[in-house]
Design a protein around this motif. Sequence first.
Motif, mmCIF file in Angstrom:
data_model
loop_
_atom_site.group_PDB
_atom_site.id
_atom_site.type_symbol
_atom_site.label_atom_id
_atom_site.label_comp_id
_atom_site.label_asym_id
_atom_site.label_seq_id
_atom_site.Cartn_x
_atom_site.Cartn_y
_atom_site.Cartn_z
ATOM 1 N N ILE A 5 1.755 -5.422 -3.111
ATOM 2 C CA ILE A 5 0.459 -5.929 -3.549
ATOM 3 C C ILE A 5 -0.514 -4.766 -3.736
ATOM 4 N N THR A 6 -1.165 -4.797 -4.888
ATOM 5 C CA THR A 6 -2.121 -3.751 -5.247
ATOM 6 C C THR A 6 -3.331 -3.799 -4.321
ATOM 7 N N ALA A 7 -3.665 -2.667 -3.729
ATOM 8 C CA ALA A 7 -4.811 -2.618 -2.825
ATOM 9 C C ALA A 7 -6.097 -2.362 -3.594
ATOM 10 N N TYR A 8 -7.184 -2.839 -3.024
ATOM 11 C CA TYR A 8 -8.534 -2.534 -3.514
ATOM 12 C C TYR A 8 -8.629 -1.036 -3.799
ATOM 13 N N PRO A 11 -7.374 0.928 -10.147
ATOM 14 C CA PRO A 11 -8.072 0.571 -11.393
ATOM 15 C C PRO A 11 -7.593 -0.736 -12.024
ATOM 16 N N VAL A 12 -6.339 -1.130 -11.772
ATOM 17 C CA VAL A 12 -5.828 -2.359 -12.409
ATOM 18 C C VAL A 12 -6.624 -3.581 -11.948
ATOM 19 N N LEU A 13 -7.221 -3.506 -10.762
ATOM 20 C CA LEU A 13 -8.009 -4.644 -10.254
ATOM 21 C C LEU A 13 -9.385 -4.729 -10.914
ATOM 22 N N SER A 107 -5.494 -8.320 -1.528
ATOM 23 C CA SER A 107 -5.756 -6.940 -1.932
ATOM 24 C C SER A 107 -6.808 -6.263 -1.051
ATOM 25 N N LEU A 108 -7.471 -7.069 -0.206
ATOM 26 C CA LEU A 108 -8.510 -6.541 0.687
ATOM 27 C C LEU A 108 -8.226 -7.000 2.116
ATOM 28 N N PRO A 109 -7.089 -6.582 2.684
ATOM 29 C CA PRO A 109 -6.698 -7.118 3.990
ATOM 30 C C PRO A 109 -7.755 -6.850 5.059
ATOM 31 N N PRO A 186 4.050 -5.376 2.131
ATOM 32 C CA PRO A 186 4.030 -4.110 1.378
ATOM 33 C C PRO A 186 2.855 -4.036 0.395
ATOM 34 N N MET A 187 2.209 -2.894 0.365
ATOM 35 C CA MET A 187 1.090 -2.697 -0.552
ATOM 36 C C MET A 187 1.262 -1.400 -1.329
ATOM 37 N N ARG A 188 0.498 -1.311 -2.415
ATOM 38 C CA ARG A 188 0.488 -0.126 -3.261
ATOM 39 C C ARG A 188 -0.932 0.421 -3.275
ATOM 40 N N PHE A 189 -1.084 1.678 -2.896
ATOM 41 C CA PHE A 189 -2.423 2.264 -2.806
ATOM 42 C C PHE A 189 -2.570 3.356 -3.862
#
Length: 193
Positions: A5-8, A11-13, A107-109, A186-189
């Motif tokens: 999951i894309t993290a805050y 840029p994609v967010l 995206s904002l855990p 799992p996240m992507r930073f």
Amino acid sequence: MILPITAYGDPVLKKVTQDITPDYPDLKALIENMFETMYSAEGVGLAAPQVGLNIRMAVVDASPFAEDDSLPKTERDYLKKFKRVFINPIITERWGTPWGFEEGCLSLPGIHEKVFRPESILMTYYDENWEEHTDEFSGLAARVIQHEYDHLDGKVFTDHLSPLTRRMIQKRLSCIAEGRINTRYPMRFARRK
Ligand code: NI
């Protein structure tokens, strides 16, 4: 397959997403993966930018809210079966008194803040079989949809907060963006240092 999951901070967010067509490659598998990813992270909604894709699609399953005893039984029964795929959605109307609800986002855990949104919406969208729908949604269903819809327009729920509240959570947002957090999934930073 569980996707990171894309993290805050990625840029994609922040991008306004693009409509897709029925020939979008492996759409069925993508929808399955998005549901699997959402369930494993215990979320009630997931938008494509949250798995790194700049496309106009989101999945929602609001059934966990059916356990909420404070809701009227009719709404609980409705939410119990509220599992949907929204492709190329357009909200054409919003109405009703804005009400506050403590929102969170995969995206904002760790961040939960009260967001005010209109009670009801009218939305046109395609489902996973490319059937077109125009439906009215209210209450928590409309809440979850508006949250996901924001993602498709490059917004996250903290964009709705007052400047003061935003300042108060700024440090935590920076930690998320830089990957200085532990998550259950799992996240992507993009900005990990
Ligand atoms: Ni979200």
